[in-house]
Write a protein that holds these residues in place. Structure first.
Motif, PDB file in Angstrom:
ATOM      1  N   ALA A   8       0.817  -1.131  -0.121  1.00  0.00           N
ATOM      2  CA  ALA A   8       0.124   0.024   0.290  1.00  0.00           C
ATOM      3  C   ALA A   8       1.191   1.285  -0.034  1.00  0.00           C
ATOM      4  CB  ALA A   8      -0.946  -0.765   1.334  1.00  0.00           C
ATOM      5  N   GLU A   9       1.816   1.449   0.614  1.00  0.00           N
ATOM      6  CA  GLU A   9       3.151   2.486   1.206  1.00  0.00           C
ATOM      7  C   GLU A   9       3.739   3.252  -0.514  1.00  0.00           C
ATOM      8  OE1 GLU A   9       4.724  -0.454   3.687  1.00  0.00           O
ATOM      9  OE2 GLU A   9       2.460   0.019   2.935  1.00  0.00           O
ATOM     10  N   LEU A  10       4.234   1.352  -0.862  1.00  0.00           N
ATOM     11  CA  LEU A  10       4.188   1.846  -2.361  1.00  0.00           C
ATOM     12  C   LEU A  10       3.242   2.022  -4.045  1.00  0.00           C
ATOM     13  CD1 LEU A  10       7.611  -0.630  -2.088  1.00  0.00           C
ATOM     14  CD2 LEU A  10       7.762   1.695  -1.395  1.00  0.00           C
ATOM     15  N   GLY A  11       2.540   0.993  -3.276  1.00  0.00           N
ATOM     16  CA  GLY A  11       1.654   1.797  -4.577  1.00  0.00           C
ATOM     17  C   GLY A  11       1.997   0.742  -5.901  1.00  0.00           C
ATOM     18  N   ARG A  12       2.636  -0.461  -5.175  1.00  0.00           N
ATOM     19  CA  ARG A  12       2.682  -1.090  -6.580  1.00  0.00           C
ATOM     20  C   ARG A  12       3.105  -3.351  -5.461  1.00  0.00           C
ATOM     21  NH1 ARG A  12       8.218  -2.545  -4.806  1.00  0.00           N
ATOM     22  NH2 ARG A  12       9.713  -1.472  -4.032  1.00  0.00           N
ATOM     23  N   PRO A  13       3.392  -3.908  -7.115  1.00  0.00           N
ATOM     24  CA  PRO A  13       3.593  -5.444  -6.032  1.00  0.00           C
ATOM     25  C   PRO A  13       4.412  -5.134  -5.717  1.00  0.00           C
ATOM     26  CG  PRO A  13       2.991  -5.458  -7.958  1.00  0.00           C
ATOM     27  CD  PRO A  13       3.307  -3.901  -7.623  1.00  0.00           C
ATOM     28  N   GLU A  14       5.205  -5.681  -4.233  1.00  0.00           N
ATOM     29  CA  GLU A  14       6.318  -6.232  -3.761  1.00  0.00           C
ATOM     30  C   GLU A  14       6.951  -6.947  -4.611  1.00  0.00           C
ATOM     31  OE1 GLU A  14       4.759 -10.083  -1.208  1.00  0.00           O
ATOM     32  OE2 GLU A  14       5.353  -7.549   0.295  1.00  0.00           O
ATOM     33  N   THR A  15       7.970  -7.125  -4.428  1.00  0.00           N
ATOM     34  CA  THR A  15       9.073  -7.722  -4.649  1.00  0.00           C
ATOM     35  C   THR A  15       9.559  -8.469  -4.325  1.00  0.00           C
ATOM     36  OG1 THR A  15      11.128  -6.731  -3.600  1.00  0.00           O
ATOM     37  CG2 THR A  15      10.272  -5.738  -5.456  1.00  0.00           C
TER      38      THR A  15
END
Length: 207
Positions: A8-15
């Motif tokens: 959520a805090e990055l607005g992208r899928p986690e690596t």
């Protein structure tokens, strides 16, 4: 294909690295939580076992040691000595802790309110017996109780906890009345007075 988790805090899928790190952290928290719970559970079990042991094991006050049978022991002592032995007439409140004949001596130990009183009759007492019994000390005086003369021993240092004694002879026998440090001195006179008639009788028989 499995959908990737959105951070959520990055607005992208986690690596993949972030996924691995997240799972490792979650696993660590789980293991830590489980270890703590196990510790608490183990403590509760231990306390429970201790409670069962404490409450379940039969307990009670130790059995009272029976009072010595002075009369029966005196009868045995007379057989060993071949003549009569002294038997003090002491106050009812005094307890006879022991009464036995051993090694040519008849010995009774009484427990008054404080301390103890030891009455010993040595059969055919050897020379120097009283001195050896009382640490080598000489008598400090004499006293007469119920027409019987006694040597008085006020010991400067206790011998087997005895620091005061009276001694007299009956034919070849010798009698010592010994008091422990905490015993009232009047106890010696009480015993000596109760033995007056017996001592006179035994002296007559010994002649």
């Amino acid at each position: 294909m499995a959908r990737q988790r959105i951070v959520a805090e990055l607005g992208r899928p986690e690596t993949p690295a972030e996924t691995a790190a997240r799972k490792a952290a979650a696993s660590q928290r789980y293991r830590s939580s489980k270890t703590f719970r196990n510790l608490i559970a183990a403590l509760i079990v231990c306390v429970g076992i201790m409670a069962v042991v404490y409450l379940g094991v039969p307990r009670g006050t130790p059995a009272d040691v029976p009072e010595a049978d002075v009369a029966a022991s005196a009868a045995q002592a007379e057989k060993v000595a071949g003549h009569g032995v002294v038997i003090p007439d002491v106050p009812d409140a005094w307890r006879a802790n022991s009464a036995l004949v051993e090694g040519g001596e008849w010995r009774i130990v009484y427990a008054p309110a404080r301390g103890y009183v030891e009455v010993t009759q040595s059969f055919s007492a050897p020379d120097g017996w009283v001195s050896r019994e009382l640490g080598g000390f000489a008598p400090t005086g004499t006293t007469t109780i119920d027409a019987v003369d006694w040597d008085v021993y006020e010991l400067p240092s206790p011998v087997q906890q005895i620091d005061y004694a009276l001694a007299t002879t009956i034919g070849s026998d010798t009698v010592i009345i010994g008091l422990s440090e905490s015993t009232d001195r009047s106890a010696a006179a009480t015993v000596a007075e109760s033995l007056g008639d017996q001592i006179r009788t035994l002296r007559e028989e010994a002649r």
